[in-house]
Each structure stands twice: as structure tokens, then as C-alpha cells.
Design a protein around this motif. Structure first.
Motif, PDB file in Angstrom:
ATOM      1  N   CYS A  33      -7.449  10.868  -7.615  1.00  0.00           N
ATOM      2  CA  CYS A  33      -8.280   9.704  -7.948  1.00  0.00           C
ATOM      3  C   CYS A  33      -7.461   8.419  -7.906  1.00  0.00           C
ATOM      4  CB  CYS A  33      -8.923   9.876  -9.328  1.00  0.00           C
ATOM      5  SG  CYS A  33     -10.244  11.092  -9.369  1.00  0.00           S
ATOM      6  N   ALA A  34      -6.254   8.468  -8.428  1.00  0.00           N
ATOM      7  CA  ALA A  34      -5.392   7.287  -8.413  1.00  0.00           C
ATOM      8  C   ALA A  34      -5.052   6.892  -6.978  1.00  0.00           C
ATOM      9  CB  ALA A  34      -4.120   7.558  -9.203  1.00  0.00           C
ATOM     10  N   LYS A  35      -4.801   7.875  -6.120  1.00  0.00           N
ATOM     11  CA  LYS A  35      -4.494   7.589  -4.711  1.00  0.00           C
ATOM     12  C   LYS A  35      -5.696   6.945  -4.019  1.00  0.00           C
ATOM     13  CE  LYS A  35      -3.155   9.709  -0.388  1.00  0.00           C
ATOM     14  NZ  LYS A  35      -3.118  10.919   0.400  1.00  0.00           N
ATOM     15  N   ILE A  36      -6.877   7.510  -4.258  1.00  0.00           N
ATOM     16  CA  ILE A  36      -8.094   6.964  -3.642  1.00  0.00           C
ATOM     17  C   ILE A  36      -8.360   5.550  -4.152  1.00  0.00           C
ATOM     18  CG2 ILE A  36     -10.609   7.230  -3.539  1.00  0.00           C
ATOM     19  CD1 ILE A  36     -10.094  10.295  -3.524  1.00  0.00           C
ATOM     20  N   ALA A  37      -8.169   5.328  -5.448  1.00  0.00           N
ATOM     21  CA  ALA A  37      -8.378   3.987  -6.008  1.00  0.00           C
ATOM     22  C   ALA A  37      -7.413   2.989  -5.367  1.00  0.00           C
ATOM     23  CB  ALA A  37      -8.196   4.019  -7.519  1.00  0.00           C
ATOM     24  N   GLY A  38      -6.183   3.398  -5.155  1.00  0.00           N
ATOM     25  CA  GLY A  38      -5.209   2.519  -4.500  1.00  0.00           C
ATOM     26  C   GLY A  38      -5.599   2.207  -3.067  1.00  0.00           C
ATOM     27  N   GLU A  39      -6.083   3.221  -2.351  1.00  0.00           N
ATOM     28  CA  GLU A  39      -6.519   3.005  -0.969  1.00  0.00           C
ATOM     29  C   GLU A  39      -7.715   2.066  -0.919  1.00  0.00           C
ATOM     30  OE1 GLU A  39      -7.174   7.006   0.330  1.00  0.00           O
ATOM     31  OE2 GLU A  39      -5.047   7.355   0.748  1.00  0.00           O
ATOM     32  N   LYS A  40      -8.647   2.230  -1.856  1.00  0.00           N
ATOM     33  CA  LYS A  40      -9.816   1.345  -1.887  1.00  0.00           C
ATOM     34  C   LYS A  40      -9.401  -0.087  -2.217  1.00  0.00           C
ATOM     35  CE  LYS A  40     -13.817   2.738  -3.360  1.00  0.00           C
ATOM     36  NZ  LYS A  40     -14.906   3.227  -4.219  1.00  0.00           N
ATOM     37  N   ALA A  41      -8.468  -0.246  -3.147  1.00  0.00           N
ATOM     38  CA  ALA A  41      -7.995  -1.589  -3.495  1.00  0.00           C
ATOM     39  C   ALA A  41      -7.316  -2.228  -2.298  1.00  0.00           C
ATOM     40  CB  ALA A  41      -7.049  -1.507  -4.689  1.00  0.00           C
ATOM     41  N   GLU A  42      -6.549  -1.444  -1.554  1.00  0.00           N
ATOM     42  CA  GLU A  42      -5.886  -1.975  -0.358  1.00  0.00           C
ATOM     43  C   GLU A  42      -6.918  -2.396   0.688  1.00  0.00           C
ATOM     44  OE1 GLU A  42      -2.555  -0.651   2.983  1.00  0.00           O
ATOM     45  OE2 GLU A  42      -3.164   0.775   1.455  1.00  0.00           O
ATOM     46  N   ALA A  43      -7.964  -1.598   0.867  1.00  0.00           N
ATOM     47  CA  ALA A  43      -9.006  -1.932   1.834  1.00  0.00           C
ATOM     48  C   ALA A  43      -9.732  -3.208   1.428  1.00  0.00           C
ATOM     49  CB  ALA A  43     -10.003  -0.771   1.959  1.00  0.00           C
ATOM     50  N   ILE A  44      -9.980  -3.373   0.138  1.00  0.00           N
ATOM     51  CA  ILE A  44     -10.640  -4.592  -0.346  1.00  0.00           C
ATOM     52  C   ILE A  44      -9.747  -5.801  -0.104  1.00  0.00           C
ATOM     53  CG2 ILE A  44     -11.401  -5.778  -2.448  1.00  0.00           C
ATOM     54  CD1 ILE A  44     -12.442  -3.019  -3.405  1.00  0.00           C
ATOM     55  N   ASP A  45      -8.447  -5.659  -0.371  1.00  0.00           N
ATOM     56  CA  ASP A  45      -7.510  -6.757  -0.126  1.00  0.00           C
ATOM     57  C   ASP A  45      -7.485  -7.126   1.355  1.00  0.00           C
ATOM     58  OD1 ASP A  45      -6.849  -6.904  -2.794  1.00  0.00           O
ATOM     59  OD2 ASP A  45      -4.960  -5.788  -2.577  1.00  0.00           O
ATOM     60  N   LEU A  46      -7.471  -6.124   2.226  1.00  0.00           N
ATOM     61  CA  LEU A  46      -7.464  -6.396   3.665  1.00  0.00           C
ATOM     62  C   LEU A  46      -8.753  -7.080   4.106  1.00  0.00           C
ATOM     63  CD1 LEU A  46      -5.793  -3.127   4.997  1.00  0.00           C
ATOM     64  CD2 LEU A  46      -4.786  -5.420   4.875  1.00  0.00           C
ATOM     65  N   ALA A  47      -9.877  -6.683   3.526  1.00  0.00           N
ATOM     66  CA  ALA A  47     -11.152  -7.329   3.861  1.00  0.00           C
ATOM     67  C   ALA A  47     -11.137  -8.791   3.424  1.00  0.00           C
ATOM     68  CB  ALA A  47     -12.312  -6.585   3.208  1.00  0.00           C
ATOM     69  N   ARG A  48     -10.561  -9.076   2.261  1.00  0.00           N
ATOM     70  CA  ARG A  48     -10.463 -10.469   1.797  1.00  0.00           C
ATOM     71  C   ARG A  48      -9.554 -11.287   2.713  1.00  0.00           C
ATOM     72  NH1 ARG A  48      -9.978  -8.639  -4.383  1.00  0.00           N
ATOM     73  NH2 ARG A  48     -12.192  -8.578  -4.857  1.00  0.00           N
ATOM     74  N   ILE A  49      -8.444 -10.683   3.135  1.00  0.00           N
ATOM     75  CA  ILE A  49      -7.533 -11.377   4.056  1.00  0.00           C
ATOM     76  C   ILE A  49      -8.245 -11.665   5.375  1.00  0.00           C
ATOM     77  CG2 ILE A  49      -5.444 -11.062   5.446  1.00  0.00           C
ATOM     78  CD1 ILE A  49      -4.291  -9.497   3.010  1.00  0.00           C
ATOM     79  N   LEU A  50      -8.982 -10.689   5.881  1.00  0.00           N
ATOM     80  CA  LEU A  50      -9.718 -10.864   7.134  1.00  0.00           C
ATOM     81  C   LEU A  50     -10.754 -11.976   7.000  1.00  0.00           C
ATOM     82  CD1 LEU A  50     -10.446  -9.974   9.997  1.00  0.00           C
ATOM     83  CD2 LEU A  50     -11.958  -8.275   8.991  1.00  0.00           C
ATOM     84  N   LYS A  51     -11.484 -11.992   5.893  1.00  0.00           N
ATOM     85  CA  LYS A  51     -12.488 -13.043   5.683  1.00  0.00           C
ATOM     86  C   LYS A  51     -11.830 -14.408   5.627  1.00  0.00           C
ATOM     87  CE  LYS A  51     -16.231 -14.632   2.709  1.00  0.00           C
ATOM     88  NZ  LYS A  51     -15.993 -15.979   3.103  1.00  0.00           N
ATOM     89  N   ALA A  52     -10.704 -14.505   4.933  1.00  0.00           N
ATOM     90  CA  ALA A  52      -9.996 -15.782   4.849  1.00  0.00           C
ATOM     91  C   ALA A  52      -9.532 -16.227   6.232  1.00  0.00           C
ATOM     92  CB  ALA A  52      -8.807 -15.663   3.895  1.00  0.00           C
ATOM     93  N   GLU A  53      -9.075 -15.298   7.055  1.00  0.00           N
ATOM     94  CA  GLU A  53      -8.628 -15.641   8.409  1.00  0.00           C
ATOM     95  C   GLU A  53      -9.808 -16.086   9.272  1.00  0.00           C
ATOM     96  OE1 GLU A  53      -5.858 -16.123  11.590  1.00  0.00           O
ATOM     97  OE2 GLU A  53      -5.745 -16.174   9.413  1.00  0.00           O
ATOM     98  N   VAL A  54     -10.942 -15.420   9.134  1.00  0.00           N
ATOM     99  CA  VAL A  54     -12.136 -15.829   9.888  1.00  0.00           C
ATOM    100  C   VAL A  54     -12.564 -17.224   9.446  1.00  0.00           C
ATOM    101  CG1 VAL A  54     -14.602 -15.345  10.221  1.00  0.00           C
ATOM    102  CG2 VAL A  54     -12.921 -13.504  10.421  1.00  0.00           C
ATOM    103  N   ASP A  55     -12.560 -17.477   8.147  1.00  0.00           N
ATOM    104  CA  ASP A  55     -12.919 -18.807   7.645  1.00  0.00           C
ATOM    105  C   ASP A  55     -11.954 -19.869   8.163  1.00  0.00           C
ATOM    106  OD1 ASP A  55     -15.027 -17.659   6.285  1.00  0.00           O
ATOM    107  OD2 ASP A  55     -14.018 -17.693   4.321  1.00  0.00           O
ATOM    108  N   ARG A  56     -10.657 -19.536   8.189  1.00  0.00           N
ATOM    109  CA  ARG A  56      -9.648 -20.481   8.677  1.00  0.00           C
ATOM    110  C   ARG A  56      -9.871 -20.789  10.159  1.00  0.00           C
ATOM    111  NH1 ARG A  56      -5.052 -20.819  11.454  1.00  0.00           N
ATOM    112  NH2 ARG A  56      -5.038 -18.636  12.015  1.00  0.00           N
ATOM    113  N   LEU A  57     -10.123 -19.753  10.941  1.00  0.00           N
ATOM    114  CA  LEU A  57     -10.333 -19.967  12.378  1.00  0.00           C
ATOM    115  C   LEU A  57     -11.639 -20.705  12.642  1.00  0.00           C
ATOM    116  CD1 LEU A  57      -9.073 -16.537  13.744  1.00  0.00           C
ATOM    117  CD2 LEU A  57      -7.923 -18.758  13.887  1.00  0.00           C
ATOM    118  N   THR A  58     -12.665 -20.430  11.839  1.00  0.00           N
ATOM    119  CA  THR A  58     -13.931 -21.150  11.982  1.00  0.00           C
ATOM    120  C   THR A  58     -13.721 -22.632  11.676  1.00  0.00           C
ATOM    121  OG1 THR A  58     -15.173 -19.175  11.391  1.00  0.00           O
ATOM    122  CG2 THR A  58     -16.313 -21.277  11.183  1.00  0.00           C
TER     123      THR A  58
END
Length: 90
Positions: A33-58
């Protein structure tokens, strides 16, 4: 006379052994469970980074004077260009 078998007695050592097994299973499940929670947190962080990059490029596209194209619809049945519109080469 009753033909029912006598209830089986369980020793204290067997009970403690079973408790140890269950605790080991619980610890393994908690680790997974701890491993899965860490993976989900990492995926959420990557999604936020991607959104910020899309906003920056826009914003960069908008600042350069060219309007950013609108996003294509998600419906696969919707054509990207109006029906009957032909591409023209200049």
C-alpha cells in the motif's frame, strides 16, 4: 450416542504461530500500500508538472502574438475540419 467428532483443541503455540503469519501478511500488505501510494503521488506530481508546462507554453504562444489553437474535441466522431472543407496549398 452421538457420532459427532470431538472439537479439535488448538495449542497456544499454534495460535501464536497463526497470529505471526497474519501479522506478516498485514506487514506485507501495508508495504505494498505504501509503494502504491508513493507511485500515485509521483504520478500526480508529474501531471501537475505537465499542466504547468502546457500552461507555460500556451502563455508563450499567446505572448508571441499567435493565438494558441483551441483544443481538439475528445469525441472521436467529431471531424477536425468542417465537412467539405478542402485544404488549399498556397
Amino acid at each position: 450416542m452421538s457420532d459427532a467428532p470431538a472439537p479439535k483443541t488448538i495449542s497456544l503455540a499454534e495460535i501464536n504461530g497463526r497470529i505471526d503469519e497474519l501479522q506478516a501478511q498485514r506487514d506485507g500488505a501495508l508495504a505494498r500500500c505504501a509503494k502504491i501510494a508513493g507511485e500515485k503521488a509521483e504520478a500526480i506530481d508529474l501531471a501537475r508538472i505537465l499542466k504547468a508546462e502546457v500552461d507555460r507554453l500556451t502563455a508563450l504562444l499567446n505572448d508571441c502574438g499567435g493565438a494558441a489553437p483551441t483544443a481538439a474535441p475528445n469525441d472521436p466522431e467529431t471531424p477536425l475540419a468542417p465537412a467539405g472543407a478542402a485544404a488549399t496549398a498556397h
